[in-house]
Design a protein around this motif. Structure first.
Motif, PDB file in Angstrom:
ATOM      1  N   GLY A 147      -6.747  -7.542  -3.181  1.00  0.00           N
ATOM      2  CA  GLY A 147      -7.840  -7.641  -2.381  1.00  0.00           C
ATOM      3  C   GLY A 147      -7.208  -8.463  -0.938  1.00  0.00           C
ATOM      4  N   SER A 148      -8.300  -9.304  -0.453  1.00  0.00           N
ATOM      5  CA  SER A 148      -7.985  -9.849   0.961  1.00  0.00           C
ATOM      6  C   SER A 148      -8.736 -11.277   0.713  1.00  0.00           C
ATOM      7  CB  SER A 148      -8.361  -9.181   1.690  1.00  0.00           C
ATOM      8  OG  SER A 148      -9.606  -8.728   1.713  1.00  0.00           O
ATOM      9  N   VAL A 149      -8.619 -12.049   1.758  1.00  0.00           N
ATOM     10  CA  VAL A 149      -8.920 -13.523   1.863  1.00  0.00           C
ATOM     11  C   VAL A 149      -9.741 -13.684   3.044  1.00  0.00           C
ATOM     12  CG1 VAL A 149      -7.625 -14.772   0.194  1.00  0.00           C
ATOM     13  CG2 VAL A 149      -7.088 -14.566   2.754  1.00  0.00           C
ATOM     14  N   ASN A 150     -10.815 -14.408   3.407  1.00  0.00           N
ATOM     15  CA  ASN A 150     -11.498 -14.806   4.356  1.00  0.00           C
ATOM     16  C   ASN A 150     -10.748 -14.962   5.575  1.00  0.00           C
ATOM     17  OD1 ASN A 150     -14.216 -14.480   3.237  1.00  0.00           O
ATOM     18  ND2 ASN A 150     -13.863 -16.175   2.243  1.00  0.00           N
ATOM     19  N   SER A 203      -4.342 -11.361   1.300  1.00  0.00           N
ATOM     20  CA  SER A 203      -3.873 -12.625   0.829  1.00  0.00           C
ATOM     21  C   SER A 203      -2.444 -12.872   0.861  1.00  0.00           C
ATOM     22  CB  SER A 203      -4.388 -12.534  -0.820  1.00  0.00           C
ATOM     23  OG  SER A 203      -3.755 -11.398  -1.455  1.00  0.00           O
ATOM     24  N   ASP A 204      -1.863 -13.991   0.700  1.00  0.00           N
ATOM     25  CA  ASP A 204      -0.712 -14.191   1.051  1.00  0.00           C
ATOM     26  C   ASP A 204       0.520 -14.010   0.137  1.00  0.00           C
ATOM     27  OD1 ASP A 204      -1.267 -16.533  -0.413  1.00  0.00           O
ATOM     28  OD2 ASP A 204      -0.843 -17.992   1.150  1.00  0.00           O
ATOM     29  N   ILE A 205       0.027 -13.555  -0.944  1.00  0.00           N
ATOM     30  CA  ILE A 205       1.250 -13.273  -2.181  1.00  0.00           C
ATOM     31  C   ILE A 205       1.793 -11.869  -1.843  1.00  0.00           C
ATOM     32  CG2 ILE A 205       1.568 -13.102  -4.434  1.00  0.00           C
ATOM     33  CD1 ILE A 205      -1.080 -14.784  -4.708  1.00  0.00           C
ATOM     34  N   GLY A 206       2.828 -11.693  -1.316  1.00  0.00           N
ATOM     35  CA  GLY A 206       3.609 -10.319  -1.179  1.00  0.00           C
ATOM     36  C   GLY A 206       3.778  -9.415  -2.483  1.00  0.00           C
ATOM     37  N   PHE A 207       4.351 -10.296  -3.348  1.00  0.00           N
ATOM     38  CA  PHE A 207       4.833  -9.801  -4.520  1.00  0.00           C
ATOM     39  C   PHE A 207       6.044  -8.891  -4.104  1.00  0.00           C
ATOM     40  CE2 PHE A 207       0.498 -10.146  -5.873  1.00  0.00           C
ATOM     41  CZ  PHE A 207       0.255 -11.053  -6.801  1.00  0.00           C
ATOM     42  N   ASN A 208       6.892  -9.179  -3.306  1.00  0.00           N
ATOM     43  CA  ASN A 208       8.140  -8.375  -3.018  1.00  0.00           C
ATOM     44  C   ASN A 208       8.048  -7.173  -2.810  1.00  0.00           C
ATOM     45  OD1 ASN A 208       9.280 -10.946  -3.516  1.00  0.00           O
ATOM     46  ND2 ASN A 208       9.342 -10.490  -5.624  1.00  0.00           N
ATOM     47  N   VAL A 209       6.999  -6.629  -2.203  1.00  0.00           N
ATOM     48  CA  VAL A 209       6.667  -5.144  -1.715  1.00  0.00           C
ATOM     49  C   VAL A 209       6.594  -5.075  -0.331  1.00  0.00           C
ATOM     50  CG1 VAL A 209       5.674  -4.391  -4.179  1.00  0.00           C
ATOM     51  CG2 VAL A 209       4.211  -5.011  -2.304  1.00  0.00           C
ATOM     52  N   GLY A 210       6.674  -3.865   0.140  1.00  0.00           N
ATOM     53  CA  GLY A 210       6.614  -3.780   1.527  1.00  0.00           C
ATOM     54  C   GLY A 210       5.405  -3.683   2.087  1.00  0.00           C
ATOM     55  N   GLY A 242       0.275  -7.300   7.388  1.00  0.00           N
ATOM     56  CA  GLY A 242       0.334  -8.147   6.225  1.00  0.00           C
ATOM     57  C   GLY A 242      -0.192  -7.517   5.147  1.00  0.00           C
ATOM     58  N   TYR A 243      -0.766  -6.463   5.216  1.00  0.00           N
ATOM     59  CA  TYR A 243      -1.451  -5.409   4.109  1.00  0.00           C
ATOM     60  C   TYR A 243      -0.388  -4.707   3.720  1.00  0.00           C
ATOM     61  CZ  TYR A 243      -6.239  -6.626   5.451  1.00  0.00           C
ATOM     62  OH  TYR A 243      -7.194  -7.527   5.719  1.00  0.00           O
ATOM     63  N   ILE A 244      -0.095  -4.265   2.344  1.00  0.00           N
ATOM     64  CA  ILE A 244       0.860  -3.777   1.659  1.00  0.00           C
ATOM     65  C   ILE A 244       0.966  -2.260   2.075  1.00  0.00           C
ATOM     66  CG2 ILE A 244       1.529  -2.672  -0.676  1.00  0.00           C
ATOM     67  CD1 ILE A 244      -0.018  -5.342  -2.008  1.00  0.00           C
ATOM     68  N   ASP A 245       2.018  -1.661   2.350  1.00  0.00           N
ATOM     69  CA  ASP A 245       2.332  -0.385   3.002  1.00  0.00           C
ATOM     70  C   ASP A 245       2.520   0.406   1.522  1.00  0.00           C
ATOM     71  OD1 ASP A 245       3.293   1.357   4.417  1.00  0.00           O
ATOM     72  OD2 ASP A 245       5.232   0.642   4.826  1.00  0.00           O
ATOM     73  N   ALA A 246       1.254   1.202   1.588  1.00  0.00           N
ATOM     74  CA  ALA A 246       1.350   2.379   0.616  1.00  0.00           C
ATOM     75  C   ALA A 246       0.346   3.259   1.114  1.00  0.00           C
ATOM     76  CB  ALA A 246       0.738   1.660  -0.769  1.00  0.00           C
ATOM     77  N   GLY A 247       0.646   4.604   0.854  1.00  0.00           N
ATOM     78  CA  GLY A 247      -0.040   5.752   1.548  1.00  0.00           C
ATOM     79  C   GLY A 247      -1.300   5.933   0.419  1.00  0.00           C
ATOM     80  N   GLU A 248      -1.794   7.026   0.797  1.00  0.00           N
ATOM     81  CA  GLU A 248      -2.983   7.543   0.119  1.00  0.00           C
ATOM     82  C   GLU A 248      -2.767   7.725  -1.406  1.00  0.00           C
ATOM     83  OE1 GLU A 248      -6.361   7.719   0.899  1.00  0.00           O
ATOM     84  OE2 GLU A 248      -5.306   6.892   2.773  1.00  0.00           O
ATOM     85  N   ARG A 301      -4.241  -2.883   0.526  1.00  0.00           N
ATOM     86  CA  ARG A 301      -3.447  -1.906   0.867  1.00  0.00           C
ATOM     87  C   ARG A 301      -3.620  -1.606   2.410  1.00  0.00           C
ATOM     88  NH1 ARG A 301      -3.534   3.814   1.361  1.00  0.00           N
ATOM     89  NH2 ARG A 301      -5.581   4.245   0.660  1.00  0.00           N
ATOM     90  N   GLU A 302      -2.797  -1.203   3.174  1.00  0.00           N
ATOM     91  CA  GLU A 302      -3.043  -0.825   4.582  1.00  0.00           C
ATOM     92  C   GLU A 302      -3.763   0.561   4.747  1.00  0.00           C
ATOM     93  OE1 GLU A 302      -1.870  -2.261   7.251  1.00  0.00           O
ATOM     94  OE2 GLU A 302      -3.125  -0.727   8.454  1.00  0.00           O
ATOM     95  N   LYS A 303      -5.005   0.550   5.171  1.00  0.00           N
ATOM     96  CA  LYS A 303      -5.937   1.695   5.241  1.00  0.00           C
ATOM     97  C   LYS A 303      -6.909   1.340   6.504  1.00  0.00           C
ATOM     98  CE  LYS A 303      -7.825   1.192   1.087  1.00  0.00           C
ATOM     99  NZ  LYS A 303      -9.007   1.370   0.184  1.00  0.00           N
ATOM    100  N   GLU A 304      -7.437   2.631   6.724  1.00  0.00           N
ATOM    101  CA  GLU A 304      -8.449   2.526   7.616  1.00  0.00           C
ATOM    102  C   GLU A 304      -9.889   2.048   7.405  1.00  0.00           C
ATOM    103  OE1 GLU A 304      -8.418   3.500  11.041  1.00  0.00           O
ATOM    104  OE2 GLU A 304      -6.151   3.407  10.841  1.00  0.00           O
ATOM    105  N   VAL A 305     -10.339   2.536   6.187  1.00  0.00           N
ATOM    106  CA  VAL A 305     -11.750   2.121   5.863  1.00  0.00           C
ATOM    107  C   VAL A 305     -11.742   1.248   4.289  1.00  0.00           C
ATOM    108  CG1 VAL A 305     -13.955   3.259   5.190  1.00  0.00           C
ATOM    109  CG2 VAL A 305     -12.385   4.343   6.870  1.00  0.00           C
ATOM    110  N   ARG A 306     -12.196   0.084   4.713  1.00  0.00           N
ATOM    111  CA  ARG A 306     -12.283  -0.708   3.455  1.00  0.00           C
ATOM    112  C   ARG A 306     -13.653  -0.831   2.927  1.00  0.00           C
ATOM    113  NH1 ARG A 306      -7.871  -3.192   6.025  1.00  0.00           N
ATOM    114  NH2 ARG A 306      -5.930  -2.895   5.004  1.00  0.00           N
TER     115      ARG A 306
END
Ligand code: NAP
Length: 303
Positions: A110-113, A240-247, A252-258, A274-279
């Motif tokens: 998820g994400s944080v405020n 959230s600031d925990i990147g878990f070593n993924v791109g 700042g959102y995780i780079d992953a496609g559909e 995840r990086e996306k248009e509609v949350r």
């Protein structure tokens, strides 16, 4: 060892757990707080198909119970790190307390405020500043409040507070709202709601607790103080600031496609992280289904 470790028990993580269990995979869900994620703070979900009138908490509870009944295991610990095993066939997910091994990992953290970034904002949390109207709104019954933001969260927060508080200001930096017009129209019908547009909260006035907010009109530069006991900050979310070593992307959102695949084979990202248009709730659930399906495919490819 688990087949799939899911980090986060929000709508994305819970849906992933359901899909993974229905594919007969063993599933561990790690959750730092409580199940449900951000949606538990929504009084009424009006846009999820076939559930026109359900609270976020009720919705989350149903999804959680569904995942648990299917055999997903839940552990309430905060995941802090993911490391690939030496032979490359599994991952170790570390929490402060333990370490868990899984063949695949789904990050649904998820994400944080987003914060306003004002100097005394943090020290006033719980003393007039809140990020959750449904959690803290009741403390402001009969009092004067303000909501900062112009998205659906801010609008719904304002509507919720309008039933409790004496006064609700909505302070938004533009003159058009990002949130749904239906909610804006509902707010316009409320006599105790006042729109403060083209304006930002520029100062938190306090004497141990919040006494008011300074707002600045971005067109005129004029400032004025609104006497309020409570300010609800609803200006969106950040990863959230925990990147878990993924791109990650620049956002700042995780780079992953559909397909929810990250740059690390075996680690998937689902939902708001995840990086996306509609949350939205529906897209988070959809991500959970996709991530679990891809994780099952990945595990099959290990044989
Ligand atoms: P959002 O849609 O991203 O809106 C954030 C709002 O805060 C925007 O109006 C933005 O202004 C403003 N903002 C951002 N940074 C700011 C800053 N530094 N200072 C002042 N204002 C700032 O966030 P959200 O309302 O939390 O909603 C997140 C997602 O959840 C959205 O997709 C929303 O539709 C969804 N949601 C849905 C429901 C529902 O369907 N029932 C309920 C809640 C949320 P600008 O408009 O000028 O950018």
């Amino acid at each position: 060892m688990y087949d799939i470790i899911i980090i986060g028990a929000g709508p994305a993580g819970l849906t992933a757990a359901i899909y993974a269990r229905r594919a007969s995979k063993s599933v561990l869900v790690l959750e730092a707080l409580t199940y449900g994620g951000q949606i538990i703070n929504t009084p009424s979900i009006a846009n999820y198909p076939a559930a026109p009138d359900i609270s976020g908490f009720e919705f989350a509870t149903k999804v959680y119970e569904q995942a648990e009944a299917l055999g997903a295991e839940f552990v309430y610990e905060k995941a802090a790190d993911i490391q690939r095993s030496e032979n490359g066939a599994s991952f170790f997910v570390k929490t402060d307390e333990n370490e868990y091994e899984g063949k695949a990992v789904i990050i649904a953290a998820g994400s944080v405020n987003r914060k306003l970034g004002l100097p005394n904002e943090e020290e006033l949390v719980g003393r007039g500043v809140s990020y959750c109207a449904t959690c803290d709104g009741a403390f402001y019954r009969g009092k004067r409040t303000a909501v900062a933001g112009g998205g659906n969260t801010a609008l719904e927060d304002a509507l919720y507070l309008a039933d409790l508080a004496e006064k609700v200001y909505i302070v938004h930096r533009r003159d058009a709202f990002r949130g749904e017009e239906t909610t804006v129209n509902a707010l316009k019908q409320r006599p105790n709601v006042e729109f403060v547009l083209n304006s930002s909260v520029t100062k938190l006035c306090a004497d141990k607790k919040l006494t008011g907010i300074e707002v600045t009109d971005k067109n005129t530069g004029e400032t004025r103080e609104l006497a309020v006991d409570g300010l609800f900050v609803a200006i969106g979310r950040v990863p959230s600031d925990i990147g878990f070593n993924v791109g990650t992307r620049d956002s700042g959102y995780i780079d992953a496609g559909e397909d929810c695949r990250t740059n690390v084979p075996g680690i998937f990202a689902a939902g708001d992280c995840r990086e996306k248009e509609v949350r939205q709730l529906v897209t988070a659930a959809a991500d959970g289904a996709v991530a679990a399906t891809e994780a099952v495919r990945y595990i099959a490819s290990l044989r």
